[in-house]
Write a protein that holds these residues in place. Sequence first.
Motif, mmCIF file in Angstrom:
data_model
loop_
_atom_site.group_PDB
_atom_site.id
_atom_site.type_symbol
_atom_site.label_atom_id
_atom_site.label_comp_id
_atom_site.label_asym_id
_atom_site.label_seq_id
_atom_site.Cartn_x
_atom_site.Cartn_y
_atom_site.Cartn_z
ATOM 1 N N UNK A 225 2.169 -6.292 0.737
ATOM 2 C CA UNK A 225 1.971 -5.189 1.696
ATOM 3 C C UNK A 225 1.448 -3.947 0.977
ATOM 4 N N UNK A 226 2.041 -3.621 -0.161
ATOM 5 C CA UNK A 226 1.594 -2.449 -0.936
ATOM 6 C C UNK A 226 0.180 -2.624 -1.470
ATOM 7 N N UNK A 227 -0.051 -3.789 -2.093
ATOM 8 C CA UNK A 227 -1.244 -3.955 -2.924
ATOM 9 C C UNK A 227 -2.454 -4.412 -2.121
ATOM 10 N N UNK A 228 -2.270 -5.430 -1.306
ATOM 11 C CA UNK A 228 -3.404 -6.060 -0.625
ATOM 12 C C UNK A 228 -3.723 -5.329 0.674
ATOM 13 N N UNK A 229 -2.669 -4.846 1.355
ATOM 14 C CA UNK A 229 -2.891 -4.174 2.640
ATOM 15 C C UNK A 229 -3.012 -2.656 2.453
ATOM 16 N N UNK A 230 -2.312 -2.110 1.453
ATOM 17 C CA UNK A 230 -2.351 -0.657 1.267
ATOM 18 C C UNK A 230 -1.331 0.063 2.139
ATOM 19 N N UNK A 231 -0.302 -0.671 2.595
ATOM 20 C CA UNK A 231 0.846 -0.024 3.247
ATOM 21 C C UNK A 231 1.767 0.489 2.134
ATOM 22 N N UNK A 232 2.886 1.133 2.521
ATOM 23 C CA UNK A 232 3.734 1.751 1.490
ATOM 24 C C UNK A 232 5.191 1.351 1.672
ATOM 25 N N UNK A 233 5.717 0.659 0.698
ATOM 26 C CA UNK A 233 7.143 0.329 0.728
ATOM 27 C C UNK A 233 7.699 0.309 -0.679
ATOM 28 N N UNK A 234 8.957 0.673 -0.791
ATOM 29 C CA UNK A 234 9.655 0.459 -2.064
ATOM 30 C C UNK A 234 10.124 -0.977 -2.132
#
Length: 387
Positions: free
Chosen positions: A144-153
């Motif tokens: 989600x963080x890397x491929x989509x560019x969303x933001x989660x811890x």
Amino acid sequence: MFLTRDEESVLAGEKGEGLRTAMELLVALGDIYDAKELVPISSAHLSGVSYKTIGEGGIEFLERLSKDAKVCVPTTLNPAGMDRQKWKEMGISPRFADRQLHIIDQYERLGVNTDCSCTPYLGTNIPQKGQTLAWAESNALSFANSVIGARTNREGGPGALAAAIVGKTPRYGLHLDENRAPSIIVSVELDKVDYSLLGQAVGSAVGGRVPYFRGIRPTVDQLKTLAAAMAAAGSVALFHVEGVTPEAGIHDLKGMDRLVIGKREVEAARNKFETGKDPDLIALGCPHLSVEEIRDLASRLRGKRRKGDAEVWFCTSRCTAAKCPRELDVLSKFGHVVCDTCMVVTPIEERFKTTATNSGKACNYLPTLCSQKVVYRTTDGLVEMIT
Ligand code: F3S
């Protein structure tokens, strides 16, 4: 951490005990990580589903929350400890099955989508670029963080559930721009890339840093494999791939540390994985197989004859399985199509001693969580073992 008047009232228990418990957890996390405030989330993904991993303590926690709380954003669930329909075939005991179904019931009462998959981003919970999330499950949150560019811890199960109930998460870590920049350039100098081995080599070298890859052009499925392996070998929750991922190219790379991955590093990763021989279980689908991977396997297996007596599992989600029934008919001539669960979170140690897999993540966890010896093969190698 600053709380609005409304958040204060939740913390004071004015909106129910379940909400209060969830808010207490978020405030504790926010204080530990020095967050300034809570931010609204668009979705949550929860780990902590298998009875094997959460046990009776986890059930008590869920029962307490589900009395009067509900999630208020779209929320999905990680794999459970068994296939809900084929648990007897898997050799699961009635007691385990009973407790597992009870856990899933608690999540249902909380309003969670219980598809039970570690790849929600392929079907049931697809984030958008820039959205704020609270996701547990290391491969999913890294994707989600890397491929989509969303933001989660990198959330734990309880933190993600608390965020889903409150609809907010403490703003720290990967929610902040400054923590999303790469911190090490990884140059891949390989003619043919095995993404499980690459993930193992890089994850164990960079730990929790943010790698910036050069020299690779992975497909979506290869990105999924890479994310899973790096998260397991190190604790990578975000990576960038030049020319591929959405946030690559927006940061200044000047003066950054460098790491070169060539044949030697990949061989070292392979040697670390290989601890057994003569597998009694051959398991594919860590992370859960995608529709494309199922189609690819079906095309490799169609018209072939089954060989060997090791049990074979193809692990996927029920949502994915519903999209390719004809291909799954082909796979089921060679082994069990297993939904809702995977080779790591189900108690395979009660039936098997050595597992063959093509997953870097599974190679890390099978010895520690399942007492398995491991045989590592590429998908080609596993297909060869069974045909
Ligand atoms: Fe998914 Fe199980 Fe692997 S949860 S990433 S298939 S260890």
